[in-house]
Design an enzyme around this catalytic site. Sequence first.
Site, PDB file in Angstrom:
ATOM      1  N   CYS A   1      35.216  59.663  64.576  1.00  0.00           N
ATOM      2  CA  CYS A   1      34.109  60.381  63.952  1.00  0.00           C
ATOM      3  C   CYS A   1      33.579  61.441  64.918  1.00  0.00           C
ATOM      4  O   CYS A   1      33.384  62.601  64.556  1.00  0.00           O
ATOM      5  CB  CYS A   1      33.016  59.407  63.537  1.00  0.00           C
ATOM      6  SG  CYS A   1      33.525  58.295  62.199  1.00  0.00           S
TER       7      CYS A   1
ATOM      8  N   GLU B   1      24.551  63.136  62.001  1.00  0.00           N
ATOM      9  CA  GLU B   1      24.712  63.195  63.453  1.00  0.00           C
ATOM     10  C   GLU B   1      24.332  64.568  63.999  1.00  0.00           C
ATOM     11  O   GLU B   1      24.615  65.594  63.394  1.00  0.00           O
ATOM     12  CB  GLU B   1      26.154  62.859  63.843  1.00  0.00           C
ATOM     13  CG  GLU B   1      26.627  61.492  63.371  1.00  0.00           C
ATOM     14  CD  GLU B   1      25.922  60.326  64.045  1.00  0.00           C
ATOM     15  OE1 GLU B   1      25.132  60.561  64.993  1.00  0.00           O
ATOM     16  OE2 GLU B   1      26.157  59.176  63.634  1.00  0.00           O
TER      17      GLU B   1
ATOM     18  N   HIS C   1      27.791  60.146  58.961  1.00  0.00           N
ATOM     19  CA  HIS C   1      28.295  58.789  58.763  1.00  0.00           C
ATOM     20  C   HIS C   1      27.775  58.266  57.432  1.00  0.00           C
ATOM     21  O   HIS C   1      26.563  58.252  57.191  1.00  0.00           O
ATOM     22  CB  HIS C   1      27.794  57.856  59.888  1.00  0.00           C
ATOM     23  CG  HIS C   1      28.715  57.776  61.059  1.00  0.00           C
ATOM     24  ND1 HIS C   1      28.358  58.204  62.313  1.00  0.00           N
ATOM     25  CD2 HIS C   1      29.983  57.304  61.161  1.00  0.00           C
ATOM     26  CE1 HIS C   1      29.369  58.002  63.155  1.00  0.00           C
ATOM     27  NE2 HIS C   1      30.366  57.452  62.487  1.00  0.00           N
TER      28      HIS C   1
END
Length: 235
Positions: A166, A102, A195
Amino acid sequence: QQRASGEKEVVTVVLTGYGPFVDVVENPSEEVVRRLEANAKALSTGRDYDIVLLTCVLPVSVDALTMIQSLWCSYGAPGAAPHADAFIHLGVDPAAENFTVERVGVNLLSHDRPDVEGVVRCDQPVVPGGPEGLFATLPTREVVRALRECAGAQAELGYSAGTYFCNLALYTSLYEAHKLEAQAAVPVPLAGFVHIPGMQPLKHLEAGVTAIVQAVAEHCVQRRHGRAPAPGIIC
């Protein structure tokens, strides 16, 4: 960090995963963190520096925020000993087959899926008054490359970590780094989130996260000596 003369240089990495939550009774991000913790010495094999791994499993609740803040206070602040070079946060995407590194954390906590305390939230800030968004400072493209080339994993860059926990981990860690940037006497630790895919077996996840930690550690060594490589192109 340099030890006494004749001893190896040290890179310190904080690695976190999440515990169980709705529909995920056994969270693979927790299991992978436990596995790497148990075999941490293997991370340094073949390297001319040692990788020290500090681990923590976070609850899927707002308590994760205060725990991350505490980790930064203990290992990220100037004068901390040991002083972390990087914070890597993991969480699972139960339906995914690819690792997603990310790039952006947003100041938003909003979810219909309950946390472990049964709470749902709508359009709340992670940090009241914080910036709307912050970019990951981990070498995201290098991490994707390491996943593909060193672990043989499917991996991609991600541009939304969602608005569940998250994203909370990513944004909170980046916000702590953001606060330190103007005042730190030492380099501010890198921070980011990956992730991991819930559709892959644990041995593949362990290999992938090993590659992530090693790639970040190598980047930290190069950064420390003023020669961090250019990221190159990864789509």
